[in-house]
Design an enzyme around this catalytic site. Sequence first.
Site, short mmCIF file in Angstrom:
data_model
loop_
_atom_site.label_atom_id
_atom_site.label_comp_id
_atom_site.label_asym_id
_atom_site.label_seq_id
_atom_site.Cartn_x
_atom_site.Cartn_y
_atom_site.Cartn_z
N HIS A 34 0.87 -1.18 0.00
CA HIS A 34 0.00 0.00 0.00
C HIS A 34 0.90 1.23 0.00
CE1 HIS A 34 1.05 0.06 4.21
NE2 HIS A 34 0.53 -1.13 4.38
N HIS A 37 4.05 1.36 2.18
CA HIS A 37 5.27 0.70 1.67
C HIS A 37 5.95 1.59 0.62
CE1 HIS A 37 2.87 -2.96 2.88
NE2 HIS A 37 4.03 -3.21 3.46
#
Length: 282
Positions: A34, A37
Amino acid sequence: MHICRSIEDCRAAVADLRNRGKSIGFVPTMGALHDGHLSLVRLAQTNATSCVASIFVNPTQFGNASDLDLYPRDEDRDLSLLDEAGVEIVFLPEADVIYPPGDETIVETTRLANMLHGKVRPGHFRGVTSVVNRLFNIVQPDVAVFGEKDYQQLMVIRQMVRDLHMPVRIVGGPTMREADGLAMSSRNQRLSPADRLAAVVLSRSLDAAAARAGDPGVSVDDIRDVIANTIATEPRARLRGLDTVAADTLDYLHGPINEPLAIMISVQFSDILLIDQRVIQP
Ligand code: PAF
């Protein structure tokens, strides 16, 4: 973007980057990526001249098999996100590459791993350090980036690197949040719609605590009350852990707030445990 599944291939690809004069920033992940990250990838890219990511759902850090089985996986989507983000190498090993038959070595930070969340999830941080140590040995990065949301994990990894004299610099990345304040996590996609709406109570409780911390004479117990009372307003939420500790040692704090205070909370919605944290300055 080079995708490697074997240690030999990964080492050769990293050596190729080094031969081209690049430094290596590393972002270990368990996939289901997501924006949180991707913000770690950007941070790695500002701290090094190339970025290597790994995707490995590490079995040794899961307490039960069903949690491991239910962990979301979407390799194609993850790879295209990493490619778009400009990652040079992705290391995608199978479990028996990381833990070959006969593997028996564990790495554990004996104090930090077994306090706070480590008490609720016995063996979890031992699994994290055991895998991160192996990944560092394979990738040999100059810099590695971990999210501050998993505050205890970040502290555990810093401790391991210090104790084992590992030649890697650890950088913490700020927590990325959804528009309503919920900390981004791969687990969020497993929440029911009603639990997803209710989950905003975690960040709401931390905001309330940070506001209360500005009041004169406020104590650590007052902060704990604010968190517990705010979580209690949400009937779908069950407060599982509330730790109020010194931000640098994770030792419990009491009385007036005279040093940076880390508030770490874990809250359960149905069978999903969410965590969040905030560091409050005195
Ligand atoms: O934070 C995570 O996603 C994992 O704990 C890590 C650091 C990739 C180790 O498996």
